[in-house]
Design an enzyme around this catalytic site. Structure first.
Site, short mmCIF file in Angstrom:
data_model
loop_
_atom_site.label_atom_id
_atom_site.label_comp_id
_atom_site.label_asym_id
_atom_site.label_seq_id
_atom_site.Cartn_x
_atom_site.Cartn_y
_atom_site.Cartn_z
N ARG A 70 11.94 87.43 -120.58
CA ARG A 70 11.87 86.68 -119.31
C ARG A 70 13.16 86.86 -118.52
NH1 ARG A 70 10.09 80.75 -120.85
NH2 ARG A 70 9.96 80.48 -118.60
N GLN A 108 13.27 72.95 -111.25
CA GLN A 108 12.77 72.92 -112.63
C GLN A 108 12.85 74.33 -113.23
OE1 GLN A 108 8.94 70.35 -112.86
NE2 GLN A 108 9.08 71.10 -110.78
N ASN A 109 13.19 75.29 -112.39
CA ASN A 109 13.14 76.69 -112.83
C ASN A 109 14.36 77.06 -113.66
OD1 ASN A 109 10.79 76.76 -111.38
ND2 ASN A 109 11.70 77.78 -109.60
N ASP A 111 15.28 80.32 -113.74
CA ASP A 111 15.80 81.58 -113.21
C ASP A 111 17.01 81.28 -112.33
OD1 ASP A 111 13.00 81.44 -110.99
OD2 ASP A 111 15.08 81.15 -110.37
N HIS A 126 15.76 71.84 -116.07
CA HIS A 126 15.24 72.39 -117.33
C HIS A 126 16.13 73.50 -117.88
CE1 HIS A 126 11.01 70.89 -116.07
NE2 HIS A 126 11.71 69.94 -116.65
N CYS A 134 24.97 77.54 -128.54
CA CYS A 134 24.76 77.57 -129.99
C CYS A 134 23.75 76.49 -130.39
CB CYS A 134 26.08 77.31 -130.73
SG CYS A 134 25.85 77.23 -132.52
N CYS A 160 26.90 82.44 -133.11
CA CYS A 160 27.90 81.65 -132.38
C CYS A 160 29.30 82.07 -132.82
CB CYS A 160 27.68 80.17 -132.69
SG CYS A 160 28.97 79.08 -132.07
N GLY A 200 6.34 74.41 -104.54
CA GLY A 200 5.91 75.25 -105.66
C GLY A 200 5.94 74.60 -107.01
N SER A 202 3.53 72.08 -109.77
CA SER A 202 2.23 71.43 -110.05
C SER A 202 2.42 69.95 -110.32
CB SER A 202 1.60 72.09 -111.28
OG SER A 202 2.48 71.90 -112.40
#
Ligand code: BV8
Length: 258
Positions: A70, A108-109, A111, A126, A134, A160, A200, A202
């Site tokens: 991702r 909430q993304n 990226d 998030h 770690c 770590c 964007g 839900s």
């Protein structure tokens, strides 16, 4: 009055603006939204099941590989016209109204497309694909490879440097608490803002999904920009059934050129 006119009218009266975003704002950068089927090897896995501590404990090489794939997708992607318009919003409004305006992005993304588009104040409820840590001692982590492998399905996470434990993705998994500073700040912003654009998302995932409701409960001007209806229409001031990359440049264009 069109949805665009109504939103611009409110933005030009506001002093404090919150842009609350979800996976849909990155859809037009080619990043699958959270509820969309994933592709390839990962197609058979449900993200909501995979993004969990139990799946990590069961097979952290697979979970690390999923997040690296991702991360590779995000690195290959570019901010779209919605991210770029949001990054220009503060300057455009201030040039028009002649006084300072505070704009914060609460996403909430996981990226980094808001930041790469130039947004300066971005809060991740998030976590982020780009802040590994770690899994034992929480020390900041690192990546083996700056350019992650798109196709690997099992990758040993790096150890770590502090305690040797496996580095984990710096994201919030289902069943995990949200980062309390960011979440408390997001709630304060929802209570104190004048306008919140909800773009964007839900509204499925709690407790982040409560942020727009907090703004509604505090009688703020809340508008949603999303091809589908997510918040009940009688609760919000405006729903613009449009994609983010089409809608946001129209907002900027109206502010700058009209
Ligand atoms: C917690 C990081 C407690 C990881 C993510 C039953 C009912 C209610 C809640 C629960 C429940 N059972 C369990 C829960 C709690 C659970 C939850 O909400 N589950 C849901 C599935 C029901 N929540 C949690 O577990 C949270 N933690 O509750 O902890 C606790 C308390 C104390 C102590 C210990 C524990 C943690 C949740 C965080 C999970 N992590 N991401 C990763 O990404 O791998 S969530 C994940 O979903 C992403 O971050 C994503 O952003 C987020 C929300 O989804 P959306 O962004 O809205 O994306 P989605 O695909 O759903 O929608 C996209 C939207 O865009 C659509 O509306 C679409 O129409 C629109 N769109 C598409 N294209 C466009 C567009 N819009 C505009 N333009 C376009 N072009």
């Amino acid at each position: 009055m069109s949805e665009c006119d109504a939103i611009v009218e409110q933005l030009l009266r506001a002093r404090k603006i919150v842009i609350f975003t979800g996976a849909g704002i990155s859809a037009e950068s080619g990043i699958a939204t959270f509820r969309e089927k994933m592709t390839g090897f990962w197609e058979k896995y449900d993200p909501a099941d995979f993004a969990s501590m139990s799946r990590w404990n069961e097979n952290h090489k697979m979970v690390w590989a999923w997040y690296e794939a991702r991360r590779a997708n995000v690195m290959d992607a570019n901010p779209n016209n919605a991210h770029k318009a949001i990054a220009r919003l503060q300057e455009a409004i201030e040039a028009r109204v002649g006084y300072p305006v505070a704009i914060e992005v609460v996403t909430q993304n996981i990226d980094n497309l808001h930041e790469r588009a130039g947004s300066k104040r971005v809060m991740h409820l998030h976590g982020s694909l780009f802040k590994p840590r770690c899994s034992y001692c929480d020390a900041p982590g690192y990546f083996y490879h700056e350019a992650p492998d798109h196709d690997a399905t099992s990758v040993e996470p790096p150890p770590c440097l502090e305690c040797g434990g496996p580095i984990r993705p710096g994201v919030v998994w289902f069943g995990e608490k949200l980062p309390s500073d960011e979440f408390e700040r997001a709630k304060d912003l929802a209570r104190e803002c004048d306008v919140m654009l909800v773009i964007g998302t839900s509204g499925f995932v709690y407790p982040a999904a409560m942020i727009p409701f907090l703004a509604v409960d505090n009688k703020k001007y809340v508008a949603t920009i999303n091809p589908e209806v997510t918040l009940k229409k009688n609760m919000i001031a405006c729903h613009w059934a449009e994609t983010a990359a089409n809608a946001l440049p129209k907002i900027i264009d109206k502010i700058v050129n009209e």
